[in-house]
Design a protein around this motif. Structure first.
Motif, PDB file in Angstrom:
ATOM      1  N   VAL A  92       0.861  -1.177   0.000  1.00  0.00           N
ATOM      2  CA  VAL A  92       0.000   0.000   0.000  1.00  0.00           C
ATOM      3  C   VAL A  92       0.895   1.224   0.000  1.00  0.00           C
ATOM      4  O   VAL A  92       1.805   1.341   0.817  1.00  0.00           O
ATOM      5  CB  VAL A  92      -0.916  -0.011   1.249  1.00  0.00           C
ATOM      6  N   SER A 101      -5.508   7.808   3.114  1.00  0.00           N
ATOM      7  CA  SER A 101      -6.955   7.839   2.879  1.00  0.00           C
ATOM      8  C   SER A 101      -7.674   6.837   3.789  1.00  0.00           C
ATOM      9  O   SER A 101      -8.787   7.104   4.253  1.00  0.00           O
ATOM     10  CB  SER A 101      -7.272   7.575   1.412  1.00  0.00           C
ATOM     11  N   ILE A 102      -7.053   5.697   4.071  1.00  0.00           N
ATOM     12  CA  ILE A 102      -7.649   4.720   4.988  1.00  0.00           C
ATOM     13  C   ILE A 102      -7.749   5.319   6.388  1.00  0.00           C
ATOM     14  O   ILE A 102      -8.781   5.209   7.062  1.00  0.00           O
ATOM     15  CB  ILE A 102      -6.837   3.402   5.006  1.00  0.00           C
ATOM     16  N   ILE A 103      -6.698   5.976   6.841  1.00  0.00           N
ATOM     17  CA  ILE A 103      -6.705   6.605   8.165  1.00  0.00           C
ATOM     18  C   ILE A 103      -7.764   7.693   8.228  1.00  0.00           C
ATOM     19  O   ILE A 103      -8.489   7.817   9.223  1.00  0.00           O
ATOM     20  CB  ILE A 103      -5.298   7.151   8.513  1.00  0.00           C
ATOM     21  N   LYS A 104      -7.905   8.498   7.160  1.00  0.00           N
ATOM     22  CA  LYS A 104      -8.943   9.547   7.133  1.00  0.00           C
ATOM     23  C   LYS A 104     -10.332   8.922   7.192  1.00  0.00           C
ATOM     24  O   LYS A 104     -11.225   9.442   7.853  1.00  0.00           O
ATOM     25  CB  LYS A 104      -8.793  10.405   5.881  1.00  0.00           C
ATOM     26  N   ASN A 105     -10.515   7.815   6.470  1.00  0.00           N
ATOM     27  CA  ASN A 105     -11.822   7.151   6.493  1.00  0.00           C
ATOM     28  C   ASN A 105     -12.151   6.616   7.887  1.00  0.00           C
ATOM     29  O   ASN A 105     -13.301   6.656   8.308  1.00  0.00           O
ATOM     30  CB  ASN A 105     -11.882   6.030   5.471  1.00  0.00           C
ATOM     31  N   ILE A 106     -11.142   6.102   8.583  1.00  0.00           N
ATOM     32  CA  ILE A 106     -11.361   5.612   9.945  1.00  0.00           C
ATOM     33  C   ILE A 106     -11.742   6.772  10.862  1.00  0.00           C
ATOM     34  O   ILE A 106     -12.615   6.640  11.710  1.00  0.00           O
ATOM     35  CB  ILE A 106     -10.108   4.864  10.466  1.00  0.00           C
ATOM     36  N   LYS A 143     -17.660   2.865  15.956  1.00  0.00           N
ATOM     37  CA  LYS A 143     -16.359   2.470  16.502  1.00  0.00           C
ATOM     38  C   LYS A 143     -16.540   1.724  17.825  1.00  0.00           C
ATOM     39  O   LYS A 143     -15.881   0.717  18.082  1.00  0.00           O
ATOM     40  CB  LYS A 143     -15.472   3.689  16.725  1.00  0.00           C
ATOM     41  N   THR A 172      -2.711   5.840  -0.225  1.00  0.00           N
ATOM     42  CA  THR A 172      -3.783   4.919   0.124  1.00  0.00           C
ATOM     43  C   THR A 172      -3.867   4.760   1.639  1.00  0.00           C
ATOM     44  O   THR A 172      -4.963   4.744   2.207  1.00  0.00           O
ATOM     45  CB  THR A 172      -3.555   3.556  -0.543  1.00  0.00           C
ATOM     46  N   LEU A 173      -2.734   4.666   2.292  1.00  0.00           N
ATOM     47  CA  LEU A 173      -2.712   4.533   3.745  1.00  0.00           C
ATOM     48  C   LEU A 173      -3.298   5.764   4.415  1.00  0.00           C
ATOM     49  O   LEU A 173      -4.080   5.644   5.370  1.00  0.00           O
ATOM     50  CB  LEU A 173      -1.271   4.290   4.214  1.00  0.00           C
TER      51      LEU A 173
END
Length: 98
Positions: free
Chosen positions: A9, A16-21, A29, A13-14
């Motif tokens: 990754v 964007s994954i953190i922003k989505n979380i 959560k 991409t990493l």
């Protein structure tokens, strides 16, 4: 980027994954966290109970085996002291056993 069966990754991409979380609602959560805790506790208790039941069953089998051996020894002792002398005396006096 892929290398054989491995997938790497990249940083975008990493991120964007953190922003989505971070955008996930707090209630969701919390639910995920509680489900994970529930699964971990359930598996731990299941493993513990399995070990406890295994040891209990092993102990019960040992007790029943000891009781069975004691019973067999009692029957053997009775046969040797009571039945065998009776048959020996009959064998001496009777020509046909049964």
């Amino acid at each position: 980027m892929t290398l054989g069966n491995l997938t790497f990754v990249d940083n975008k991409t990493l991120i964007s994954i953190i922003k989505n979380i971070k955008n996930i609602k707090l209630g969701f959560k919390l639910n995920i966290f509680l489900v994970l805790v529930f699964l971990i506790v359930t598996l731990s208790i299941g493993t513990l109970l399995s070990k406890i039941l295994y040891e209990h069953d092993k102990h019960m089998i040992s007790e029943k085996a000891s009781l069975l051996i004691e019973t067999i020894n009692s029957v053997r002792n009775y046969t040797n002291t009571q039945v065998t002398p009776e048959f020996l005396s009959r064998l001496e006096t009777e020509s046909l056993f049964l």
